[in-house]
Design an enzyme around this catalytic site. Structure first.
Site, PDB file in Angstrom:
ATOM      1  CE  LYS A  82     -34.660 -56.052   7.952  1.00 11.56           C
ATOM      2  NZ  LYS A  82     -33.739 -57.172   8.189  1.00 11.56           N
TER       3      LYS A  82
HETATM    4  C1  E4P Z   1     -31.580 -58.155   5.699  1.00 11.72           C
HETATM    5  O1  E4P Z   1     -32.198 -57.171   6.026  1.00 11.72           O
HETATM    6  C2  E4P Z   1     -32.209 -59.490   5.560  1.00 11.72           C
HETATM    7  O2  E4P Z   1     -32.857 -59.826   6.730  1.00 11.72           O
HETATM    8  C3  E4P Z   1     -31.176 -60.493   5.163  1.00 11.72           C
HETATM    9  O3  E4P Z   1     -30.384 -59.948   4.136  1.00 11.72           O
HETATM   10  C4  E4P Z   1     -31.767 -61.836   4.782  1.00 11.72           C
HETATM   11  O4  E4P Z   1     -30.761 -62.644   4.247  1.00 11.72           O
HETATM   12  P1  E4P Z   1     -30.940 -64.225   4.057  1.00 11.72           P
HETATM   13  O5  E4P Z   1     -31.917 -64.457   2.959  1.00 11.72           O
HETATM   14  O6  E4P Z   1     -29.572 -64.716   3.703  1.00 11.72           O
HETATM   15  O7  E4P Z   1     -31.431 -64.753   5.375  1.00 11.72           O
END
Ligand code: E4P
Length: 217
Positions: A83
């Site tokens: 990522k």
């Molecule tokens: C997923 O890859 C993201 O990091 C996550 O969905 C972020 O979610 P949030 O905005 O609720 O922290």
């Protein structure tokens, strides 16, 4: 639409994996800190709970350092998906990793142009953050719709991974907008199966069944 579970809580992942409904997992540094566990150790355990992609996020900001971290994370398991943040350095690292055949999830996407860049860099997944846009009174779902149009216009194979999902309605709207994947918190996944009329109907059927005095087995 594929379902990824958005957590680093291995108990939650184990429970949801048993339903057969989970196609992968996403984590981020905030979810890792919430788990209270060692990053590489928890990623390894998650990779054993699913055959699908498990997103593990680098923390370096420069391309070379990102690539060094990525190589370390790729040693953990075959289904690690790197990522990377949506920055120029992240896009350069994305191109290098996908050219080598690795999976990359480009994260923190808040505009259609950012998503266009990620696709050009060969990203496996692009993660538009719906909930965080909604928090600013910007329609997060419109972003999913725009990216769908752009990717379809040019035949980009990058999968749209709807992220920052907060509600069951976000899941439905993402599916309607043509997202390929949704990464969903465990509580929201469990809530998708619930409906008061299902509970009420089941209760009535079971009460009537009891009156028959019969048994299937
Ligand atoms: C997923 O890859 C993201 O990091 C996550 O969905 C972020 O979610 P949030 O905005 O609720 O922290």
């Amino acid at each position: 639409m594929k379902f990824f579970v958005d957590t680093a809580d291995t108990n939650e992942i184990r429970e949801l994996a048993a339903t057969g409904l989970i196609d992968g997992v996403t984590t981020n540094p905030s979810l890792i800190v919430k788990s209270g566990r060692d990053f590489k150790e928890v990623i390894k355990e998650i990779c054993e709970l699913t055959d699908g992609p498990v997103s593990a996020e680098v923390t370096a900001l420069e391309t070379d350092a990102m690539l060094a971290e990525a190589q370390e994370l790729l040693k953990i398991a075959k289904n690690v998906c790197i990522k990377l943040p949506l920055t120029i350095d992240g896009l350069k690292a994305c191109k290098a990793l996908t050219d080598e055949g690795h999976m990359v999830n480009v994260t923190l996407c808040f505009s259609a142009n950012q998503a266009l860049l990620a696709a050009k860099a060969g990203a496996t997944f692009i993660s538009p953050f719906i909930g965080r846009l909604d928090d600013m009174n910007i329609d997060g779902m419109e972003l999913i719709e725009d990216i769908r149009i752009i990717y379809d216009n040019y035949g980009f194979e990058t999968e749209i991974l709807a992220a920052s999902i907060r509600t069951a309605n976000h899941v439905k709207q993402s599916a309607m907008a043509g997202a390929d994947v949704a990464t969903i918190p465990p509580s929201v996944i469990k809530g998708l199966a619930k409906h008061p009329l299902t509970d009420k109907g089941l209760e009535a059927f079971l009460a009537d069944w009891a009156k028959t005095g019969q048994s299937i087995l």
